[in-house]
Write a protein that holds these residues in place. Structure first.
Motif, PDB file in Angstrom:
ATOM      1  N   ILE A  82       0.876  -1.184   0.000  1.00 35.60           N
ATOM      2  CA  ILE A  82       0.000   0.000   0.000  1.00 35.60           C
ATOM      3  C   ILE A  82       0.905   1.223   0.000  1.00 35.60           C
ATOM      4  CG2 ILE A  82      -1.770   1.273   1.273  1.00 35.60           C
ATOM      5  CD1 ILE A  82      -2.968  -1.355   0.600  1.00 35.60           C
ATOM      6  N   GLY A  83       0.731   2.110  -0.966  1.00 37.11           N
ATOM      7  CA  GLY A  83       1.617   3.279  -1.102  1.00 37.11           C
ATOM      8  C   GLY A  83       2.826   2.891  -1.945  1.00 37.11           C
ATOM      9  N   GLY A  84       4.008   3.363  -1.521  1.00 33.22           N
ATOM     10  CA  GLY A  84       5.254   2.911  -2.162  1.00 33.22           C
ATOM     11  C   GLY A  84       5.472   3.413  -3.566  1.00 33.22           C
ATOM     12  N   GLY A  85       4.916   4.599  -3.896  1.00 33.31           N
ATOM     13  CA  GLY A  85       4.958   5.128  -5.262  1.00 33.31           C
ATOM     14  C   GLY A  85       6.332   5.250  -5.883  1.00 33.31           C
ATOM     15  N   ASP A  86       7.380   5.360  -5.085  1.00 34.16           N
ATOM     16  CA  ASP A  86       8.737   5.498  -5.653  1.00 34.16           C
ATOM     17  C   ASP A  86       9.249   4.181  -6.237  1.00 34.16           C
ATOM     18  OD1 ASP A  86      10.174   4.058  -3.336  1.00 34.16           O
ATOM     19  OD2 ASP A  86       9.134   5.688  -2.308  1.00 34.16           O
ATOM     20  N   GLY A 139      -5.603   3.280  -0.621  1.00 30.40           N
ATOM     21  CA  GLY A 139      -5.296   1.975  -0.037  1.00 30.40           C
ATOM     22  C   GLY A 139      -6.377   1.483   0.908  1.00 30.40           C
ATOM     23  N   CYS A 140      -7.009   2.401   1.623  1.00 33.84           N
ATOM     24  CA  CYS A 140      -8.021   2.005   2.591  1.00 33.84           C
ATOM     25  C   CYS A 140      -9.266   1.495   1.853  1.00 33.84           C
ATOM     26  CB  CYS A 140      -8.355   3.188   3.491  1.00 33.84           C
ATOM     27  SG  CYS A 140      -9.326   2.699   4.908  1.00 33.84           S
ATOM     28  N   GLN A 141      -9.636   2.238   0.804  1.00 39.95           N
ATOM     29  CA  GLN A 141     -10.795   1.781   0.015  1.00 39.95           C
ATOM     30  C   GLN A 141     -10.520   0.423  -0.608  1.00 39.95           C
ATOM     31  OE1 GLN A 141     -12.034   4.639  -2.929  1.00 39.95           O
ATOM     32  NE2 GLN A 141     -12.369   6.202  -1.367  1.00 39.95           N
ATOM     33  N   PHE A 142      -9.262   0.225  -1.057  1.00 40.02           N
ATOM     34  CA  PHE A 142      -8.913  -1.050  -1.696  1.00 40.02           C
ATOM     35  C   PHE A 142      -9.117  -2.209  -0.729  1.00 40.02           C
ATOM     36  CE2 PHE A 142      -6.073  -4.540  -2.663  1.00 40.02           C
ATOM     37  CZ  PHE A 142      -6.331  -4.764  -4.014  1.00 40.02           C
ATOM     38  N   VAL A 143      -8.563  -2.097   0.498  1.00 38.92           N
ATOM     39  CA  VAL A 143      -8.698  -3.251   1.415  1.00 38.92           C
ATOM     40  C   VAL A 143     -10.134  -3.420   1.903  1.00 38.92           C
ATOM     41  CG1 VAL A 143      -6.264  -3.383   2.133  1.00 38.92           C
ATOM     42  CG2 VAL A 143      -7.833  -1.930   3.434  1.00 38.92           C
ATOM     43  N   GLU A 144     -10.910  -2.345   1.850  1.00 37.99           N
ATOM     44  CA  GLU A 144     -12.331  -2.473   2.230  1.00 37.99           C
ATOM     45  C   GLU A 144     -13.114  -3.272   1.194  1.00 37.99           C
ATOM     46  OE1 GLU A 144     -13.632   1.544   2.771  1.00 37.99           O
ATOM     47  OE2 GLU A 144     -12.962   1.605   4.853  1.00 37.99           O
ATOM     48  N   ASN A 145     -12.666  -3.190  -0.075  1.00 38.00           N
ATOM     49  CA  ASN A 145     -13.483  -3.767  -1.150  1.00 38.00           C
ATOM     50  C   ASN A 145     -12.941  -5.060  -1.759  1.00 38.00           C
ATOM     51  OD1 ASN A 145     -15.432  -1.702  -1.067  1.00 38.00           O
ATOM     52  ND2 ASN A 145     -13.999  -0.334  -2.086  1.00 38.00           N
ATOM     53  N   THR A 146     -11.663  -5.360  -1.539  1.00 33.93           N
ATOM     54  CA  THR A 146     -11.107  -6.535  -2.225  1.00 33.93           C
ATOM     55  C   THR A 146     -11.498  -7.842  -1.533  1.00 33.93           C
ATOM     56  OG1 THR A 146      -9.119  -7.524  -3.152  1.00 33.93           O
ATOM     57  CG2 THR A 146      -8.892  -6.560  -0.974  1.00 33.93           C
ATOM     58  N   SER A 147     -11.540  -8.923  -2.338  1.00 35.81           N
ATOM     59  CA  SER A 147     -11.747 -10.245  -1.737  1.00 35.81           C
ATOM     60  C   SER A 147     -10.449 -11.053  -1.839  1.00 35.81           C
ATOM     61  CB  SER A 147     -12.897 -10.966  -2.441  1.00 35.81           C
ATOM     62  OG  SER A 147     -12.630 -10.975  -3.825  1.00 35.81           O
ATOM     63  N   GLU A 148      -9.377 -10.417  -2.364  1.00 33.98           N
ATOM     64  CA  GLU A 148      -8.078 -11.098  -2.502  1.00 33.98           C
ATOM     65  C   GLU A 148      -7.417 -11.278  -1.139  1.00 33.98           C
ATOM     66  OE1 GLU A 148      -6.219 -11.773  -5.544  1.00 33.98           O
ATOM     67  OE2 GLU A 148      -8.165 -11.503  -6.526  1.00 33.98           O
ATOM     68  N   LYS A 149      -6.540 -12.287  -1.026  1.00 39.54           N
ATOM     69  CA  LYS A 149      -5.800 -12.533   0.226  1.00 39.54           C
ATOM     70  C   LYS A 149      -4.294 -12.567  -0.070  1.00 39.54           C
ATOM     71  CE  LYS A 149      -9.508 -13.953   2.759  1.00 39.54           C
ATOM     72  NZ  LYS A 149     -10.073 -13.180   3.807  1.00 39.54           N
ATOM     73  N   TYR A 150      -3.518 -12.169   0.899  1.00 42.26           N
ATOM     74  CA  TYR A 150      -2.072 -12.022   0.703  1.00 42.26           C
ATOM     75  C   TYR A 150      -1.286 -12.686   1.833  1.00 42.26           C
ATOM     76  CZ  TYR A 150      -4.022  -8.533  -2.377  1.00 42.26           C
ATOM     77  OH  TYR A 150      -4.764  -7.925  -3.352  1.00 42.26           O
ATOM     78  N   VAL A 152       1.820 -11.446   2.666  1.00 45.06           N
ATOM     79  CA  VAL A 152       2.444 -10.297   3.338  1.00 45.06           C
ATOM     80  C   VAL A 152       1.789  -9.019   2.822  1.00 45.06           C
ATOM     81  CG1 VAL A 152       4.573  -8.907   3.430  1.00 45.06           C
ATOM     82  CG2 VAL A 152       4.697 -11.350   3.872  1.00 45.06           C
ATOM     83  N   ILE A 153       1.458  -8.121   3.753  1.00 39.35           N
ATOM     84  CA  ILE A 153       0.988  -6.782   3.374  1.00 39.35           C
ATOM     85  C   ILE A 153       1.998  -5.776   3.930  1.00 39.35           C
ATOM     86  CG2 ILE A 153      -0.850  -5.053   3.573  1.00 39.35           C
ATOM     87  CD1 ILE A 153      -2.863  -7.325   3.918  1.00 39.35           C
ATOM     88  N   ILE A 154       2.487  -4.905   3.047  1.00 38.60           N
ATOM     89  CA  ILE A 154       3.478  -3.894   3.442  1.00 38.60           C
ATOM     90  C   ILE A 154       2.842  -2.515   3.275  1.00 38.60           C
ATOM     91  CG2 ILE A 154       5.737  -2.876   2.912  1.00 38.60           C
ATOM     92  CD1 ILE A 154       6.544  -5.598   1.683  1.00 38.60           C
ATOM     93  N   VAL A 155       2.743  -1.774   4.362  1.00 37.87           N
ATOM     94  CA  VAL A 155       2.192  -0.417   4.275  1.00 37.87           C
ATOM     95  C   VAL A 155       3.369   0.557   4.188  1.00 37.87           C
ATOM     96  CG1 VAL A 155       0.636   1.277   5.276  1.00 37.87           C
ATOM     97  CG2 VAL A 155       0.200  -1.168   5.625  1.00 37.87           C
ATOM     98  N   ASP A 156       3.659   0.988   2.950  1.00 39.45           N
ATOM     99  CA  ASP A 156       4.780   1.898   2.677  1.00 39.45           C
ATOM    100  C   ASP A 156       4.174   3.284   2.452  1.00 39.45           C
ATOM    101  OD1 ASP A 156       7.087   3.134   1.896  1.00 39.45           O
ATOM    102  OD2 ASP A 156       7.254   2.102  -0.025  1.00 39.45           O
ATOM    103  N   SER A 157       3.722   3.869   3.552  1.00 41.07           N
ATOM    104  CA  SER A 157       2.896   5.074   3.448  1.00 41.07           C
ATOM    105  C   SER A 157       3.673   6.340   3.818  1.00 41.07           C
ATOM    106  CB  SER A 157       1.720   4.947   4.423  1.00 41.07           C
ATOM    107  OG  SER A 157       2.223   4.961   5.737  1.00 41.07           O
ATOM    108  N   THR A 158       3.061   7.456   3.512  1.00 42.63           N
ATOM    109  CA  THR A 158       3.523   8.729   4.054  1.00 42.63           C
ATOM    110  C   THR A 158       3.163   8.757   5.549  1.00 42.63           C
ATOM    111  OG1 THR A 158       1.398   9.560   3.277  1.00 42.63           O
ATOM    112  CG2 THR A 158       3.295  10.079   1.924  1.00 42.63           C
ATOM    113  N   ASP A 159       3.488   9.832   6.222  1.00 43.21           N
ATOM    114  CA  ASP A 159       3.105   9.962   7.633  1.00 43.21           C
ATOM    115  C   ASP A 159       1.589  10.212   7.720  1.00 43.21           C
ATOM    116  OD1 ASP A 159       5.664   9.850   9.247  1.00 43.21           O
ATOM    117  OD2 ASP A 159       6.205  11.267   7.663  1.00 43.21           O
ATOM    118  N   PRO A 160       1.029  10.114   8.930  1.00 41.79           N
ATOM    119  CA  PRO A 160      -0.442  10.267   9.026  1.00 41.79           C
ATOM    120  C   PRO A 160      -0.923  11.710   8.869  1.00 41.79           C
ATOM    121  CG  PRO A 160       0.509   9.717  11.162  1.00 41.79           C
ATOM    122  CD  PRO A 160       1.629   9.706  10.186  1.00 41.79           C
TER     123      PRO A 160
END
Ligand code: SAM
Length: 282
Positions: A82-86, A139-150, A152-160
């Protein structure tokens, strides 16, 4: 004389970087994006005035957020970033041959486009890898709506702050947990606890009721000032943080990954927390 850019993420503290050359400075649909060159750190990307990534020290952050959960898990096939645009996280994750598919969910397409253009040292050819499924959305909308499973989930986000704020909420973490396969691991970017204690405390307060093992691990990234930074760690595999050195060494050898910071010894040591951090995660 140098021009300077000054970052003020932590109240009364300011950090200044000399600018050799500005490569991009504009507002995207979601945030202010600047890429410039600095003599010590090479190319630097900042979002809304906060340093995100530098050519010189990105390897520490990306290796520790990617290889620690993947090698601890041991059989990772599907990863969600989630995030990680670079693209630096994506590049590290794709080094694992066991990984069959990486879904990367980034809110800001411009960060990706500009990183491909100006930060090829960081993302390499990662965005061209056929295992990548790139989704441009929140990213939040994505995990709310997906039925996929992983695995490992890596949250490579900006600060809050700004678009990253939702990635530090109870709802987001609970949805991430629901998107993990059995034995999966969630890791999160949690800032520098010396300055951002409440951020880590709040993440762990949300992790504790939903994961059998909820803690953080640490690494020092020079551009994130204030000492070691913390990465949140949540999994239902109780004891995974204490995985043996022998097992990690065997997996690391088998993975044949060249690293500049990650070693199996560093992996284990990263979970040894100083007293002031233990109190935040307890
Ligand atoms: N290493 C970094 C740091 O300084 O913490 C993080 C780098 S990475 C560039 C952070 C990315 O998260 C940015 O590209 C930003 O656009 C993305 N982002 C922020 N909020 C998001 C959201 N709600 N959903 C998906 N991506 C988000």
């Amino acid at each position: 004389m140098n021009k300077w850019v000054t970052e003020g993420l932590h109240g009364d503290l300011r950090t200044s970087y000399g600018i050799k050359k500005v490569l991009f400075d504009n507002q995207t649909e979601h945030q202010n994006l600047v890429i410039y060159e600095n003599e010590i750190y090479g190319r630097i990307m900042a979002l809304d005035g906060v340093t995100q990534v530098t050519e010189r020290d990105e390897f520490i952050y990306h290796e520790m957020l990617a290889h620690v959960p993947i090698l601890a898990h041991g059989a990772v096939q599907r990863v969600l970033i989630i995030g990680g645009g670079d693209g630096g996280m994506l590049e590290e994750v794709l080094k694992h041959k066991s990984v069959e598919k990486v879904t990367m969910v980034e809110i800001d397409r411009t960060v990706i486009d500009l990183s491909k253009e100006h930060l090829p040292m960081i993302c390499g050819n990662a965005f061209e890898d056929p295992r990548l499924d790139l989704v441009i959305t929140d990213g939040c909308q994505f995990v709310e709506n997906t039925s996929e499973k992983y695995d490992v989930i890596i949250v490579d986000s900006t600060d809050p702050i700004g678009p990253g704020e939702v990635l530090f909420t109870n709802n987001f973490y609970t949805r991430c947990k629901a998107c993990l396969r059995k034995g999966g691991v969630l890791v999160t970017q949690n800032g520098v606890p010396f300055h951002q204690a409440s951020e880590l405390k709040s993440t762990l307060r949300y992790f504790r009721p939903i994961f059998a093992e909820a803690t953080c691990y640490m690494a020092s990234v020079p551009t994130y000032v204030g000492g070691a930074m913390a990465f949140g760690w949540g999994t239902d595999q109780q004891g995974l943080k204490d995985i043996s050195l022998d097992v990690l060494e065997a997996r690391f050898r088998r993975a044949q990954i060249d690293t500049g910071y990650y070693t199996p010894e560093v992996h284990r040591a990263a979970f040894a927390l100083p007293g002031y951090v233990q109190r935040l995660v307890a």
